[in-house]
Design a protein around this motif. Structure first.
Motif, PDB file in Angstrom:
ATOM      1  N   GLY A   1      29.859 -55.180   8.902  1.00 23.61           N
ATOM      2  CA  GLY A   1      28.602 -54.507   9.204  1.00 23.61           C
ATOM      3  C   GLY A   1      28.646 -53.558  10.380  1.00 23.61           C
ATOM      4  O   GLY A   1      27.636 -52.930  10.717  1.00 23.61           O
ATOM      5  N   ALA A   2      29.800 -53.418  11.020  1.00 23.90           N
ATOM      6  CA  ALA A   2      29.896 -52.541  12.189  1.00 23.90           C
ATOM      7  C   ALA A   2      29.983 -51.077  11.785  1.00 23.90           C
ATOM      8  O   ALA A   2      30.681 -50.718  10.840  1.00 23.90           O
ATOM      9  CB  ALA A   2      31.110 -52.912  13.033  1.00 23.90           C
ATOM     10  N   GLN A   3      29.268 -50.235  12.510  1.00 22.63           N
ATOM     11  CA  GLN A   3      29.397 -48.785  12.366  1.00 22.63           C
ATOM     12  C   GLN A   3      30.379 -48.232  13.390  1.00 22.63           C
ATOM     13  O   GLN A   3      30.997 -47.193  13.166  1.00 22.63           O
ATOM     14  CB  GLN A   3      28.037 -48.115  12.574  1.00 22.63           C
TER      15      GLN A   3
ATOM     16  N   HIS B   1      38.112 -48.511   6.551  1.00 20.53           N
ATOM     17  CA  HIS B   1      36.747 -48.927   6.220  1.00 20.53           C
ATOM     18  C   HIS B   1      35.676 -47.999   6.793  1.00 20.53           C
ATOM     19  O   HIS B   1      34.485 -48.314   6.743  1.00 20.53           O
ATOM     20  CB  HIS B   1      36.507 -50.362   6.709  1.00 20.53           C
ATOM     21  N   GLY B   2      36.081 -46.850   7.324  1.00 21.85           N
ATOM     22  CA  GLY B   2      35.115 -45.859   7.787  1.00 21.85           C
ATOM     23  C   GLY B   2      34.338 -46.259   9.024  1.00 21.85           C
ATOM     24  O   GLY B   2      33.219 -45.780   9.250  1.00 21.85           O
ATOM     25  N   ILE B   3      34.903 -47.112   9.859  1.00 26.70           N
ATOM     26  CA  ILE B   3      34.248 -47.532  11.098  1.00 26.70           C
ATOM     27  C   ILE B   3      34.681 -46.570  12.208  1.00 26.70           C
ATOM     28  O   ILE B   3      35.874 -46.336  12.409  1.00 26.70           O
ATOM     29  CB  ILE B   3      34.629 -48.976  11.464  1.00 26.70           C
ATOM     30  N   LYS B   4      33.713 -46.008  12.915  1.00 19.55           N
ATOM     31  CA  LYS B   4      34.016 -45.065  13.980  1.00 19.55           C
ATOM     32  C   LYS B   4      34.496 -45.823  15.221  1.00 19.55           C
ATOM     33  O   LYS B   4      34.055 -46.936  15.476  1.00 19.55           O
ATOM     34  CB  LYS B   4      32.795 -44.199  14.280  1.00 19.55           C
ATOM     35  N   LEU B   5      35.389 -45.180  15.977  1.00 19.93           N
ATOM     36  CA  LEU B   5      36.078 -45.864  17.071  1.00 19.93           C
ATOM     37  C   LEU B   5      35.883 -45.171  18.414  1.00 19.93           C
ATOM     38  O   LEU B   5      35.950 -43.935  18.499  1.00 19.93           O
ATOM     39  CB  LEU B   5      37.581 -45.909  16.785  1.00 19.93           C
ATOM     40  N   VAL B   6      35.664 -45.970  19.437  1.00 21.35           N
ATOM     41  CA  VAL B   6      35.694 -45.502  20.819  1.00 21.35           C
ATOM     42  C   VAL B   6      36.836 -46.258  21.485  1.00 21.35           C
ATOM     43  O   VAL B   6      36.771 -47.483  21.639  1.00 21.35           O
ATOM     44  CB  VAL B   6      34.353 -45.782  21.529  1.00 21.35           C
ATOM     45  N   ILE B   7      37.901 -45.534  21.840  1.00 23.08           N
ATOM     46  CA  ILE B   7      39.122 -46.166  22.350  1.00 23.08           C
ATOM     47  C   ILE B   7      39.304 -45.849  23.825  1.00 23.08           C
ATOM     48  O   ILE B   7      39.513 -44.697  24.209  1.00 23.08           O
ATOM     49  CB  ILE B   7      40.362 -45.695  21.561  1.00 23.08           C
TER      50      ILE B   7
ATOM     51  N   ALA C   1      49.580 -42.319  15.800  1.00 26.52           N
ATOM     52  CA  ALA C   1      48.825 -43.168  14.880  1.00 26.52           C
ATOM     53  C   ALA C   1      47.323 -42.928  15.032  1.00 26.52           C
ATOM     54  O   ALA C   1      46.569 -42.914  14.044  1.00 26.52           O
ATOM     55  CB  ALA C   1      49.161 -44.637  15.118  1.00 26.52           C
ATOM     56  N   ILE C   2      46.870 -42.738  16.272  1.00 28.99           N
ATOM     57  CA  ILE C   2      45.457 -42.444  16.513  1.00 28.99           C
ATOM     58  C   ILE C   2      45.083 -41.097  15.892  1.00 28.99           C
ATOM     59  O   ILE C   2      44.038 -40.958  15.247  1.00 28.99           O
ATOM     60  CB  ILE C   2      45.157 -42.460  18.018  1.00 28.99           C
ATOM     61  N   LEU C   3      45.933 -40.113  16.070  1.00 33.81           N
ATOM     62  CA  LEU C   3      45.681 -38.793  15.493  1.00 33.81           C
ATOM     63  C   LEU C   3      45.609 -38.864  13.967  1.00 33.81           C
ATOM     64  O   LEU C   3      44.746 -38.241  13.337  1.00 33.81           O
ATOM     65  CB  LEU C   3      46.776 -37.812  15.928  1.00 33.81           C
ATOM     66  N   ALA C   4      46.500 -39.648  13.364  1.00 31.04           N
ATOM     67  CA  ALA C   4      46.505 -39.794  11.910  1.00 31.04           C
ATOM     68  C   ALA C   4      45.236 -40.501  11.432  1.00 31.04           C
ATOM     69  O   ALA C   4      44.634 -40.110  10.416  1.00 31.04           O
ATOM     70  CB  ALA C   4      47.739 -40.570  11.467  1.00 31.04           C
ATOM     71  N   ALA C   5      44.807 -41.536  12.148  1.00 32.22           N
ATOM     72  CA  ALA C   5      43.597 -42.273  11.757  1.00 32.22           C
ATOM     73  C   ALA C   5      42.362 -41.399  11.856  1.00 32.22           C
ATOM     74  O   ALA C   5      41.389 -41.586  11.112  1.00 32.22           O
ATOM     75  CB  ALA C   5      43.442 -43.514  12.634  1.00 32.22           C
ATOM     76  N   ALA C   6      42.396 -40.417  12.767  1.00 28.55           N
ATOM     77  CA  ALA C   6      41.253 -39.523  12.952  1.00 28.55           C
ATOM     78  C   ALA C   6      41.051 -38.586  11.760  1.00 28.55           C
ATOM     79  O   ALA C   6      40.027 -37.901  11.680  1.00 28.55           O
ATOM     80  CB  ALA C   6      41.432 -38.702  14.228  1.00 28.55           C
TER      81      ALA C   6
ATOM     82  N   ALA D   1      27.724 -40.549  16.303  1.00 27.73           N
ATOM     83  CA  ALA D   1      26.803 -40.973  15.248  1.00 27.73           C
ATOM     84  C   ALA D   1      26.736 -39.982  14.098  1.00 27.73           C
ATOM     85  O   ALA D   1      26.698 -40.382  12.927  1.00 27.73           O
ATOM     86  CB  ALA D   1      25.417 -41.225  15.829  1.00 27.73           C
ATOM     87  N   ASP D   2      26.723 -38.692  14.389  1.00 30.26           N
ATOM     88  CA  ASP D   2      26.587 -37.692  13.320  1.00 30.26           C
ATOM     89  C   ASP D   2      27.842 -36.831  13.166  1.00 30.26           C
ATOM     90  O   ASP D   2      27.795 -35.759  12.571  1.00 30.26           O
ATOM     91  CB  ASP D   2      25.379 -36.792  13.589  1.00 30.26           C
ATOM     92  N   LYS D   3      28.967 -37.323  13.699  1.00 29.54           N
ATOM     93  CA  LYS D   3      30.192 -36.521  13.659  1.00 29.54           C
ATOM     94  C   LYS D   3      31.068 -36.915  12.477  1.00 29.54           C
ATOM     95  O   LYS D   3      31.159 -38.086  12.102  1.00 29.54           O
ATOM     96  CB  LYS D   3      30.989 -36.697  14.952  1.00 29.54           C
ATOM     97  N   PRO D   4      31.722 -35.908  11.870  1.00 26.10           N
ATOM     98  CA  PRO D   4      32.675 -36.193  10.785  1.00 26.10           C
ATOM     99  C   PRO D   4      33.974 -36.731  11.359  1.00 26.10           C
ATOM    100  O   PRO D   4      34.157 -36.799  12.583  1.00 26.10           O
ATOM    101  CB  PRO D   4      32.879 -34.813  10.155  1.00 26.10           C
ATOM    102  N   ALA D   5      34.890 -37.115  10.480  1.00 26.96           N
ATOM    103  CA  ALA D   5      36.203 -37.578  10.919  1.00 26.96           C
ATOM    104  C   ALA D   5      36.842 -36.548  11.836  1.00 26.96           C
ATOM    105  O   ALA D   5      36.704 -35.337  11.644  1.00 26.96           O
ATOM    106  CB  ALA D   5      37.092 -37.842   9.711  1.00 26.96           C
TER     107      ALA D   5
END
Length: 268
Positions: free
Chosen positions: A67-69, A90-96, A108-113, A250-254
């Motif tokens: 359920g996490a966004q 799973h399309g969960i946005k990340l703050v690292i 790996a982070i760049l690829a996941a983005a 919140a409203d940003k694409p990949a």
């Protein structure tokens, strides 16, 4: 307003608890999940606040991220990379806010983005990022005749050195001067080192006690010196910056973003 569903990694650690408290106190956020290592599971992630959230601390990603966004992750590189893969799938946005990644980890982070939106920064303090902008401007103005040294201090428990923030400061300065930090960075001095190379960017690291995080950049010329410093007295500032990053995403694409994007400092 529908609150943001935010999960916290490293929920039982010092920073994890500060992040949980910040989410619990935010009107536009809801704690939807909490992650920690196996053996550190808890019945309620917010029990330490005296206000149970009804959210258990889990070690299984499918449970902690259900359920996490958004996932806010200030843990260790190996844990973050595991979380990263799941979030991208799973399309969960990340703050690292994790530091200490090697080149493979950054790749790996760049690829996941390419699959999900990520804000990746070595420091989420608003003040630190404004300081970075000041350093960029100072480096351009003081490009000749000034020796540059970066001094950082952190608590005894920090495991990487120099800090990710100090390295980022070095990168900002090097980019402003048209230099490569890998070539011009000096990370240790001992014995007869010879005269200082004027193109070098030096680093000094201090570890001790409970220092939250101090960073000073010294521009030393002949007859004067300029010091630009930032000192953190509480980790709460990092939590507030991380929440600001969630709001930005919140409203940003990949894509891969940083705190300059969040604060609108890119074009200033």
């Amino acid at each position: 307003m529908t609150p943001m569903n935010i999960a916290i990694a490293g929920a039982g650690g010092r920073m994890g608890r500060i992040l949980i408290e910040a989410v619990q106190n935010a009107d536009d956020a809801r704690l939807s999940g909490a992650l920690d290592r196996a053996g550190a599971e808890q019945a309620d992630a917010a029990a330490f606040l005296g206000k149970p959230a009804g959210v258990p601390v889990a070690s299984a990603l499918d449970q902690g991220l259900a359920g996490a966004q958004f996932l806010i992750d200030f843990t260790r590189p190996e844990a973050t990379l595991e979380h990263l893969k799941y979030c991208a799938e799973h399309g969960i946005k990340l703050v690292i806010g994790t530091t200490g990644f090697d080149e493979a980890g950054k790749a790996a982070i760049l690829a996941a983005a390419q699959k999900t939106a990520i804000v990746f920064s070595p420091n989420f303090s608003v003040g630190v990022n404004v300081t970075m902008k000041l350093l960029e401007q100072a480096a351009k103005a003081l490009s000749t005749g000034y020796d540059i040294e970066i001094i950082e201090a952190h608590h005894r428990f920090k495991v990487d050195a120099p800090s990710g923030t100090a390295l980022k400061m070095g990168e900002v300065i090097a980019d402003a001067l048209g230099r490569d930090l890998k070539e011009h960075g000096v990370f240790a001095r001992e014995g007869v080192t010879g005269e200082r190379d004027p193109s070098s960017i030096g680093f000094a690291t201090i570890r001790g006690g409970d220092i939250v995080g101090d960073h000073t950049v010294l521009f030393a010329g002949i007859g004067e010196r300029i010091e630009i410093s930032h000192k953190s007295s509480s980790r709460v500032t990092y939590a507030h910056g991380a929440l600001r990053a969630c709001r930005f995403l919140a409203d940003k694409p990949a894509g891969l973003y940083d705190m300059y994007d969040v604060l609108g400092l890119k074009d200033q």
